[in-house]
Design an enzyme around this catalytic site. Structure first.
Site, PDB file in Angstrom:
ATOM      1  N   CYS A  68     -11.051 -24.240  83.116  1.00  0.00           N
ATOM      2  CA  CYS A  68     -10.173 -24.839  82.109  1.00  0.00           C
ATOM      3  C   CYS A  68      -8.910 -25.279  82.824  1.00  0.00           C
ATOM      4  O   CYS A  68      -8.147 -24.446  83.325  1.00  0.00           O
ATOM      5  CB  CYS A  68      -9.846 -23.833  81.011  1.00  0.00           C
ATOM      6  SG  CYS A  68      -8.606 -24.420  79.831  1.00  0.00           S
ATOM      7  N   CYS A  86      -6.680 -31.925  77.530  1.00  0.00           N
ATOM      8  CA  CYS A  86      -7.644 -31.213  78.364  1.00  0.00           C
ATOM      9  C   CYS A  86      -7.407 -31.616  79.813  1.00  0.00           C
ATOM     10  O   CYS A  86      -7.565 -32.786  80.167  1.00  0.00           O
ATOM     11  CB  CYS A  86      -9.071 -31.557  77.937  1.00  0.00           C
ATOM     12  SG  CYS A  86     -10.352 -30.780  78.956  1.00  0.00           S
TER      13      CYS A  86
END
Length: 265
Positions: free
Chosen positions: A202, A78
Site C-alpha cells: 500500500c 492511491c
C-alpha cells in the site's frame, strides 16, 4: 430495449503486488461506468480481479487526471495506483519521463527512470500520536500505524476491528503494523479499507509508516527510508522539521504491466 454492450480495453498493472485495472478514458468512453461495474470488475472470482480500478482521463491543464476506485467503488488517493497510472500514461504516449496529474487529493508530480516510477505526495503537517507505538496520519488516505507486534497475531481480524472502530467512523481507516529492521529500513503489513483485506503493498501506507518512524524517533532533515512489504520494497524520501512538518515527500518503486484484455459492460 436491451442495454448496449460496450467492449472496453483494459490493462492490468501492479506496483509491488498491489494490482490495478487500468483503462484509457481520454475520450470519455467510461465516464458512465457504474459502481456496480467497478465492483464486478475488481472481483477476483467473478471479474478481472484487482485492488482497484483506475481511469486515465483528459485534463485541461495537466498531463492527465487519475480517477481511482477501490474494489467497493469508493474513491481515495492511491500511491501505488498513482505510480501505475504514470507508467500507463507513458505507455499511452501522453508524455515521456515527467508528468503532472490530478488525483483525489490534488495535483502530483511524477517522473520515470528505468522501470521505477517516482510520485510526489502532498505535504503532511499533522501526525497524531495515540501513544508511543500508535500514530494516525493522512498521506492522501488515512492510516493507523502501530509498532505493536501483537497485532500480527490474527492480523486481518484485529485490523478489521480497528478499521471499523467508533473512533474512525464513518470513513474508517487503513491499518498498518510496522517494525524496524534498521535505521533506514522498515517492514510493514497493511489492511486496506475499500479492499477490506490485507494487500501485498500500500503506497500511502508505506509513506505513512516512514513518516511515523521519523516522527516517533525525532529524526529531522532529509531522510530516505526503505519500506519492505509482502510485495517488495519501496523508497520514501522526505524533509522533516517540527515547524513545517513533512515536505518534499516522494514514493519510488517499480510499476509493471502484467497483461491486457477486453471486457463487456
Amino acid at each position: 430495449m436491451s442495454k448496449k454492450i460496450l467492449k472496453i480495453k483494459f490493462y492490468k498493472y501492479h506496483g509491488n503486488g498491489n494490482d490495478f485495472i487500468m483503462i484509457d478514458n481520454l475520450n470519455g468512453t467510461c465516464d458512465e461506468l457504474s459502481k456496480t461495474d467497478v465492483k464486478l470488475l475488481c472481483d477476483r472470482n467473478f471479474g478481472i480481479g484487482s485492488d482497484g480500478l483506475i481511469l486515465i482521463c483528459k485534463s485541461e491543464n495537466l498531463d492527465f487526471e487519475m480517477k481511482f476506485f477501490n474494489p467497493d467503488a469508493s474513491s481515495s488517493f492511491c500511491g501505488n495506483g498513482a505510480r501505475c497510472a504514470v507508467a500507463f500514461a507513458q505507455f499511452l504516449g501522453i508524455n515521456n519521463q515527467k508528468f503532472k496529474f490530478s488525483a483525489f487529493d490534488g495535483t502530483h508530480e511524477a517522473f520515470l527512470s528505468d522501470k521505477k516510477v517516482t510520485i510526489s505526495i502532498q505535504d503532511v503537517q499533522e501526525v497524531k500520536e495515540i501513544n508511543g507505538d500508535v500514530f494516525v496520519l493522512n498521506t492522501g488516505s488515512p492510516h493507523y500505524i502501530s509498532y505493536d507486534s501483537s497485532l500480527l497475531d490474527d492480523f486481518v481480524e484485529q485490523a478489521r476491528k480497528i478499521r471499523h472502530s467508533a473512533s474512525f467512523l464513518p470513513e474508517g481507516i487503513n491499518v498498518n503494523v510496522v517494525s524496524e529492521i534498521d535505521k533506514k529500513t522498515l517492514k510493514i503489513k497493511t489492511f486496506e479499507r475499500g479492499v477490506e483485506n490485507e494487500t501485498l503493498a500500500c503506497g500511502t501506507g508505506i509513506v505513512a509508516s516512514a513518516l511515523s518512524y521519523l516522527y516517533k524517533n525525532n529524526i529531522h532533515g532529509n531522510s530516505s527510508i526503505h519500506v519492505i512489504s509482502a510485495g517488495g520494497e519501496l523508497l520514501v524520501q522526505t524533509d522533516y522539521s517540527k515547524n513545517k512538518g513533512f515536505e518534499n515527500i516522494y514514493l519510488t518503486g517499480n510499476a509493471e504491466l502484467i497483461f491486457e484484455g477486453v471486457f463487456d459492460v
